[in-house]
Design a protein around this motif. Structure first.
Motif, mmCIF file in Angstrom:
data_model
loop_
_atom_site.group_PDB
_atom_site.id
_atom_site.type_symbol
_atom_site.label_atom_id
_atom_site.label_comp_id
_atom_site.label_asym_id
_atom_site.label_seq_id
_atom_site.Cartn_x
_atom_site.Cartn_y
_atom_site.Cartn_z
ATOM 1 N N PHE A 107 0.824 -1.208 0.000
ATOM 2 C CA PHE A 107 0.000 0.000 0.000
ATOM 3 C C PHE A 107 0.862 1.265 0.000
ATOM 4 C CE2 PHE A 107 -2.215 -3.339 2.501
ATOM 5 C CZ PHE A 107 -3.168 -3.658 1.551
ATOM 6 N N GLY A 108 2.091 1.117 -0.448
ATOM 7 C CA GLY A 108 3.018 2.231 -0.423
ATOM 8 C C GLY A 108 3.833 2.219 0.858
ATOM 9 N N ALA A 109 4.705 3.176 1.000
ATOM 10 C CA ALA A 109 5.562 3.272 2.184
ATOM 11 C C ALA A 109 5.658 4.726 2.611
ATOM 12 C CB ALA A 109 6.947 2.700 1.882
ATOM 13 N N ALA A 110 6.137 4.922 3.840
ATOM 14 C CA ALA A 110 6.253 6.281 4.379
ATOM 15 C C ALA A 110 7.407 6.342 5.367
ATOM 16 C CB ALA A 110 4.950 6.701 5.066
ATOM 17 N N GLY A 111 7.997 7.516 5.480
ATOM 18 C CA GLY A 111 9.095 7.721 6.422
ATOM 19 C C GLY A 111 9.032 9.091 7.031
ATOM 20 N N LEU A 112 9.733 9.257 8.158
ATOM 21 C CA LEU A 112 9.728 10.520 8.897
ATOM 22 C C LEU A 112 11.077 11.207 8.800
ATOM 23 C CD1 LEU A 112 8.450 12.515 11.009
ATOM 24 C CD2 LEU A 112 9.494 11.053 12.767
ATOM 25 N N LEU A 113 11.046 12.483 8.384
ATOM 26 C CA LEU A 113 12.220 13.335 8.484
ATOM 27 C C LEU A 113 11.982 14.244 9.680
ATOM 28 C CD1 LEU A 113 14.050 15.176 5.585
ATOM 29 C CD2 LEU A 113 13.890 16.094 7.896
ATOM 30 N N LEU A 161 15.886 7.606 6.087
ATOM 31 C CA LEU A 161 14.926 7.976 7.119
ATOM 32 C C LEU A 161 14.310 6.731 7.741
ATOM 33 C CD1 LEU A 161 12.981 10.760 5.187
ATOM 34 C CD2 LEU A 161 14.969 11.032 6.703
ATOM 35 N N PRO A 162 13.975 6.768 9.033
ATOM 36 C CA PRO A 162 13.170 5.682 9.588
ATOM 37 C C PRO A 162 11.845 5.621 8.825
ATOM 38 C CG PRO A 162 13.982 7.144 11.328
ATOM 39 C CD PRO A 162 14.257 7.826 10.018
ATOM 40 N N GLY A 163 11.462 4.436 8.390
ATOM 41 C CA GLY A 163 10.227 4.330 7.613
ATOM 42 C C GLY A 163 9.983 2.905 7.190
ATOM 43 N N GLY A 164 8.866 2.692 6.517
ATOM 44 C CA GLY A 164 8.539 1.353 6.060
ATOM 45 C C GLY A 164 7.178 1.302 5.409
ATOM 46 N N ALA A 215 8.557 5.291 12.572
ATOM 47 C CA ALA A 215 9.617 5.982 13.311
ATOM 48 C C ALA A 215 9.647 5.541 14.767
ATOM 49 C CB ALA A 215 9.423 7.493 13.212
ATOM 50 N N ALA A 216 8.465 5.286 15.335
ATOM 51 C CA ALA A 216 8.408 4.791 16.713
ATOM 52 C C ALA A 216 8.964 3.378 16.801
ATOM 53 C CB ALA A 216 6.964 4.832 17.213
ATOM 54 N N GLU A 217 8.607 2.533 15.821
ATOM 55 C CA GLU A 217 9.050 1.139 15.841
ATOM 56 C C GLU A 217 10.551 1.011 15.592
ATOM 57 O OE1 GLU A 217 6.715 -0.896 12.948
ATOM 58 O OE2 GLU A 217 4.836 -0.740 14.086
ATOM 59 N N TYR A 231 5.809 6.669 -2.165
ATOM 60 C CA TYR A 231 6.560 6.855 -0.920
ATOM 61 C C TYR A 231 6.266 8.266 -0.424
ATOM 62 C CZ TYR A 231 10.113 6.769 2.688
ATOM 63 O OH TYR A 231 10.742 6.802 3.911
ATOM 64 N N THR A 232 5.809 8.355 0.822
ATOM 65 C CA THR A 232 5.464 9.642 1.414
ATOM 66 C C THR A 232 6.464 10.000 2.500
ATOM 67 O OG1 THR A 232 3.108 9.284 1.001
ATOM 68 C CG2 THR A 232 3.694 10.963 2.627
ATOM 69 N N THR A 233 7.064 11.170 2.379
ATOM 70 C CA THR A 233 7.951 11.681 3.425
ATOM 71 C C THR A 233 7.183 12.684 4.265
ATOM 72 O OG1 THR A 233 9.887 11.446 1.982
ATOM 73 C CG2 THR A 233 10.120 12.858 3.924
ATOM 74 N N LEU A 234 7.074 12.404 5.562
ATOM 75 C CA LEU A 234 6.502 13.358 6.507
ATOM 76 C C LEU A 234 7.647 14.126 7.145
ATOM 77 C CD1 LEU A 234 4.194 14.512 8.319
ATOM 78 C CD2 LEU A 234 4.660 12.616 9.884
#
Length: 299
Positions: free
Chosen positions: A37-43, A68-71, A87-89, A113-116
């Motif tokens: 379903f896509g991936a995302a990470g935190l900057l 970046l931490p993400g998955g 990012a928490a995990e 891929y979404t970068t927050l």
């Protein structure tokens, strides 16, 4: 798009409980991307220490690089929630320590891929909490390019870095916005103001479309200031991200004062009002002006 297990010799994910999103997406051209379903990470940006980066273990995809931490996103999970969860995990990032600022989406049709990008509002020390990291480190912004970066992060870093100084804010002339719709607001000004503020608070969930603010990226989470005056001053405080300012006298003067203060702090300010005189004053102070109709469409 097809979902396949890793090819022979390709790194496998660690064993453990799996979500339907934990799968490889294979593009028609053969490239593989992690996350059905896509991936995302935190900057995460700490003003004193820089950005939080993860040194990926050698068995991971593009191992021994920094990223970046993400998955992978879970099914029905928002990209924002996924970035904070991952990012928490992976790095022990406390959810409440991050104030989201904007999201940027790489859309490859078959995969996103979404970068927050979020500001650290409560300092914390990252913790390696799963087997996917060699190390976690706060890296000064000017030193990120010195590291061997994950190719995906390397391709996006220049654009992300250029936006780290951008901090939008929206100042809303609540009286003008609620007065633009003849819904009986004059019978209960505090109640009408409360309805406007509730809609403003809802923006915090999905963010504001970047195009509406004339900014790059995909969506922003601006600081939102709602200025009320007169009988509307009886409105209750907001419970979310909206800061309510109760004008002691002129609402226009309070809006101008907020605008001047925000511009001086380096914010990119948008004032929502259809009052021509006020629009001229805040424009002179450095703000962009949008009419009440724009505000009604936005929130």
């Amino acid at each position: 798009m097809t979902i396949q297990p890793p090819a022979p010799g390709e790194p496998r994910r660690p064993l453990g409980p799996r979500d339907p999103g934990d799968a490889w997406v294979v593009a028609p051209t053969g490239e593989r991307y992690w996350g059905r379903f896509g991936a995302a990470g935190l900057l995460a940006l700490d003003p004193a220490r820089g950005v939080l980066l993860q040194h990926r273990v050698s068995w991971s995809h593009f191992g021994d690089t920094w990223a970046l931490p993400g998955g992978a996103r879970h099914e029905h999970e928002s990209a924002r929630a996924a970035a904070l969860r991952e990012a928490a995990e992976e790095a022990g990032v406390p959810d409440a320590a991050i104030a989201p600022r904007f999201v940027s989406v790489l859309d490859l049709d078959v995969w996103t891929y979404t970068t927050l990008v979020g500001d650290v509002v409560t300092p914390f020390e990252p913790v390696i909490s799963d087997p996917e990291s060699h190390a976690l480190a706060w890296v000064p912004v000017g030193e990120v390019d010195d590291l061997p970066l994950h190719p995906g992060f390397a391709n996006s870093w220049a654009a992300l870095r250029s936006l780290l100084a951008v901090r939008p804010a929206i100042v809303v002339d609540v009286a003008n916005v609620m007065g633009s719709v003849p819904d009986g607001w004059w019978k209960d000004r505090a109640g009408a103001a409360a309805r406007v503020i509730a809609r403003l608070e809802a923006l915090d969930a999905g963010g504001v479309d970047a195009a509406a603010l004339g900014l790059p990226a995909t969506a922003w989470y601006p600081e939102i200031v709602a200025v009320v005056e007169g009988a509307a001053r009886g409105v209750a405080d907001a419970t979310g991200a909206v800061r309510v300012v109760r004008a002691e006298a002129s609402g226009d003067d309070a809006i101008v004062a907020e605008t001047v203060s925000l511009v001086a702090a380096g914010r990119t300010v948008t004032v929502v009002t259809s009052d021509r005189g006020l629009a001229e004053r805040v424009s002179a102070a450095g703000a962009t002006v949008r009419g009440a109709a724009w505000g009604q469409d936005l929130f």
